[in-house]
Write a protein that holds these residues in place. Structure first.
Motif, short mmCIF file in Angstrom:
data_model
loop_
_atom_site.label_atom_id
_atom_site.label_comp_id
_atom_site.label_asym_id
_atom_site.label_seq_id
_atom_site.Cartn_x
_atom_site.Cartn_y
_atom_site.Cartn_z
N CYS A 20 -37.66 -15.05 99.71
CA CYS A 20 -37.54 -15.51 101.09
C CYS A 20 -36.12 -15.25 101.58
O CYS A 20 -35.15 -15.44 100.84
N VAL A 21 -36.01 -14.84 102.83
CA VAL A 21 -34.69 -14.62 103.41
C VAL A 21 -33.87 -15.90 103.36
O VAL A 21 -32.64 -15.86 103.24
N CYS B 198 -41.41 -6.14 103.73
CA CYS B 198 -41.37 -7.56 104.05
C CYS B 198 -42.60 -7.98 104.86
O CYS B 198 -43.36 -7.15 105.36
N GLU B 199 -42.72 -9.31 104.95
CA GLU B 199 -43.79 -9.90 105.75
C GLU B 199 -43.27 -11.22 106.32
O GLU B 199 -42.67 -12.02 105.59
N ARG B 200 -43.51 -11.42 107.60
CA ARG B 200 -43.14 -12.68 108.24
C ARG B 200 -44.26 -13.68 108.03
O ARG B 200 -45.43 -13.38 108.22
N ARG B 201 -43.86 -14.88 107.62
CA ARG B 201 -44.79 -15.99 107.47
C ARG B 201 -44.17 -17.20 108.16
O ARG B 201 -43.27 -17.83 107.62
N TYR C 71 -39.34 -10.80 101.29
CA TYR C 71 -39.03 -9.43 100.91
C TYR C 71 -39.44 -9.16 99.47
O TYR C 71 -39.41 -10.06 98.63
N TRP C 72 -39.80 -7.92 99.20
CA TRP C 72 -40.09 -7.46 97.85
C TRP C 72 -39.65 -6.01 97.73
O TRP C 72 -39.57 -5.30 98.72
N PRO C 73 -39.34 -5.57 96.51
CA PRO C 73 -38.90 -4.19 96.33
C PRO C 73 -40.08 -3.23 96.43
O PRO C 73 -41.21 -3.58 96.08
N VAL C 74 -39.82 -2.04 96.87
CA VAL C 74 -40.83 -0.98 96.85
C VAL C 74 -40.63 -0.26 95.52
O VAL C 74 -39.73 0.58 95.37
#
Length: 117
Positions: free
Chosen positions: A56-57, A86-89, A95-98
Motif C-alpha cells: 500500500c502506498v 497498481c490498483e486503487r482500492r 503496488y506490486w512488481p512486474v
C-alpha cells in the motif's frame, strides 16, 4: 507502458554480453535504467519487489523524507517504465512488481556462461 508491450519484451532477450542491442532494445533498456537511476525510485522498487504480495502506498510514504506527491511522482515513473503496476482500492493505491520486467532486466544483464566457469 502497456501490459502488452511488457509481455512482448518480458520473456526473452539476449544478454548484452552475448550480442549488441538493436536500437529498439537500447531505447527500452535505457527507459528502465533511467527509471531506476534515482535513489528514491530504486529504494521504492526494492521495497515493493521484496514485499510479499502488494504494498500500500500508505506503507511507503512514511519510509521517506519527501512529500506524498513526490512519492506519487516516483511511483508513476516506475509504472511508466513497466516496473510496477497498481490498483486503487478506495482511498489507497496498492503496488506490486512486474516480475516479467525484472526477469527481462536480469536476462539482459546476465553474464555469459563461459564467464562463470
Amino acid at each position: 507502458m502497456s501490459k502488452q508491450k511488457i509481455q512482448a519484451v518480458g520473456g526473452c532477450c539476449t544478454p548484452i554480453s552475448e550480442a549488441a542491442l538493436d536500437p529498439a532494445g537500447a531505447v527500452e533498456g535505457a527507459a528502465v535504467f533511467k527509471a531506476l537511476s534515482d535513489p528514491i525510485r530504486l529504494r521504492l522498487m526494492s521495497i515493493i519487489a521484496s514485499a510479499e504480495g502488494e504494498t500500500c502506498v500508505c506503507d511507503l510514504t512514511g519510509q521517506f523524507d519527501v512529500s506524498g506527491p513526490t512519492i506519487s511522482h516516483h511511483l508513476r515513473v516506475l509504472r511508466e517504465a513497466g516496473l510496477v503496476d497498481c490498483e486503487r482500492r478506495g482511498t489507497w493505491v496498492y503496488y506490486w512488481p512486474v516480475r516479467e520486467r525484472l526477469q527481462w532486466i536480469s536476462a539482459l544483464l546476465a553474464a555469459p556462461t563461459s564467464a562463470l566457469a
